[in-house]
Write an enzyme that holds these catalytic residues in place. Structure first.
Site, PDB file in Angstrom:
ATOM      1  CD  GLU A  73      -3.328  -0.855   0.576  1.00 37.61           C
ATOM      2  OE1 GLU A  73      -3.007  -0.252  -0.842  1.00 37.61           O
ATOM      3  OE2 GLU A  73      -4.701  -1.636   0.364  1.00 37.61           O
ATOM      4  CG  HIS A  92      -4.185   0.757   5.765  1.00 44.98           C
ATOM      5  ND1 HIS A  92      -6.201   0.587   4.796  1.00 44.98           N
ATOM      6  CD2 HIS A  92      -3.943  -0.398   4.422  1.00 44.98           C
ATOM      7  CE1 HIS A  92      -6.198  -0.197   4.600  1.00 44.98           C
ATOM      8  NE2 HIS A  92      -5.071  -0.752   3.787  1.00 44.98           N
ATOM      9  CG  HIS A  94      -7.821  -4.245   6.424  1.00 39.53           C
ATOM     10  ND1 HIS A  94      -7.128  -5.860   5.784  1.00 39.53           N
ATOM     11  CD2 HIS A  94      -7.011  -3.669   5.716  1.00 39.53           C
ATOM     12  CE1 HIS A  94      -6.581  -5.504   4.683  1.00 39.53           C
ATOM     13  NE2 HIS A  94      -6.287  -3.926   4.770  1.00 39.53           N
ATOM     14  CE1 TYR A 113     -19.591  14.244  22.149  1.00 37.46           C
ATOM     15  CE2 TYR A 113     -17.301  15.492  21.890  1.00 37.46           C
ATOM     16  CZ  TYR A 113     -17.685  14.105  22.335  1.00 37.46           C
ATOM     17  OH  TYR A 113     -17.283  14.433  23.578  1.00 37.46           O
ATOM     18  CG  HIS A 155      -9.189  -1.815   1.687  1.00 41.53           C
ATOM     19  ND1 HIS A 155      -8.334  -1.363   0.708  1.00 41.53           N
ATOM     20  CD2 HIS A 155      -7.556  -2.183   2.416  1.00 41.53           C
ATOM     21  CE1 HIS A 155      -6.795  -2.030   0.822  1.00 41.53           C
ATOM     22  NE2 HIS A 155      -7.241  -2.014   2.072  1.00 41.53           N
ATOM     23  CE1 TYR A 208     -12.127  23.274  24.503  1.00 42.16           C
ATOM     24  CE2 TYR A 208     -10.221  24.641  25.624  1.00 42.16           C
ATOM     25  CZ  TYR A 208     -11.768  24.351  25.492  1.00 42.16           C
ATOM     26  OH  TYR A 208     -12.216  25.446  26.241  1.00 42.16           O
TER      27      TYR A 208
END
Ligand SMILES: [Zn+2]
Length: 225
Positions: A73, A92, A94, A113, A155, A208
């Protein structure tokens, strides 16, 4: 060995993705920006056996240095660093819930939120593209516009941050939010926060940082008044 401190931090973060339940086997990959490009986990290598010297150094145009092949990747990591100067690290994975939502090709909307922790009112999901391709890299960069995380169709998920710690924390947050969203969906469609409500949260996070507002020292001081 160049960048030993960064390499150690990268290996530690890669292991954390497993220990925090974000990964299965050797799927997923982690990278960190360095002088001249980025460092990335090697292809198909178990994180627990990984040493700093196993990490692969790459330029942003894809030239690799190291004994091992870079993660398949790497084009997606390189594309994020090229497109987003503020990206210092990319995670990255899964992870189960984020991948389940990505398999439905659904965005993560403003149902809670904390979705704002990724920088906007939603975490977008990309269309499907084969792993390791420039097409997937381009789709991820497009979905990340105005955001620090995205789902990858059929993916998994990708999160970035200024540091390895922040990228990992966001990937953990996205996974938790996807799990909660799927749970809420099992009962019904949750009402979504408005753009104005999310804008207020995003403004507070900008003050913040991406930490939960209540955990900041300033908030604790305010609360104790
Ligand atoms: Zn993947």
């Amino acid at each position: 060995m160049k960048d030993l401190v960064l390499r150690r931090a990268l290996v530690a973060t890669a292991r954390m993705t497993s220990h925090r339940g974000l990964n299965r086997g050797t799927s997923g990959n982690v990278s960190v920006r360095c002088r001249g490009g980025f460092l990335v986990t090697p292809s198909g290598f178990p994180y627990d056996a990984m040493r700093p010297q196993d990490v692969v150094a790459m330029t942003l145009d894809g030239r690799a240095t190291g004994r091992l092949a870079p993660s398949s990747e790497w084009p997606m990591h390189a594309a994020v660093y090229r497109a987003r100067p503020e990206a210092g690290a990319v995670v990255h994975v899964h992870s189960e819930a984020a991948t389940a939502l990505a398999c439905l090709r659904r965005d993560l909307p403003a149902f809670h939120y904390m979705v704002a922790a990724a920088g906007s009112t939603s975490v977008r999901c990309t269309p499907y593209a084969t792993f390791g391709t420039e097409a997937l890299a381009a789709a991820a960069v497009a979905a990340l516009e105005g955001r620090r995380a995205c789902l990858l169709g059929n993916h998994g998920q990708l999160a970035f941050g200024a540091t390895l710690e922040k990228a990992l924390a966001l990937a953990v947050e996205v996974e938790g939010l996807c799990a909660t969203y799927l749970r809420a969906l099992s009962v019904g469609e949750p009402p979504l926060l408005s753009d104005a409500e999310m804008a207020e949260v995003i403004a507070k996070f900008a003050t913040y940082g991406v930490a939960r507002p209540a955990s900041s020292a300033r908030d604790r001081r305010r609360a104790s008044r």
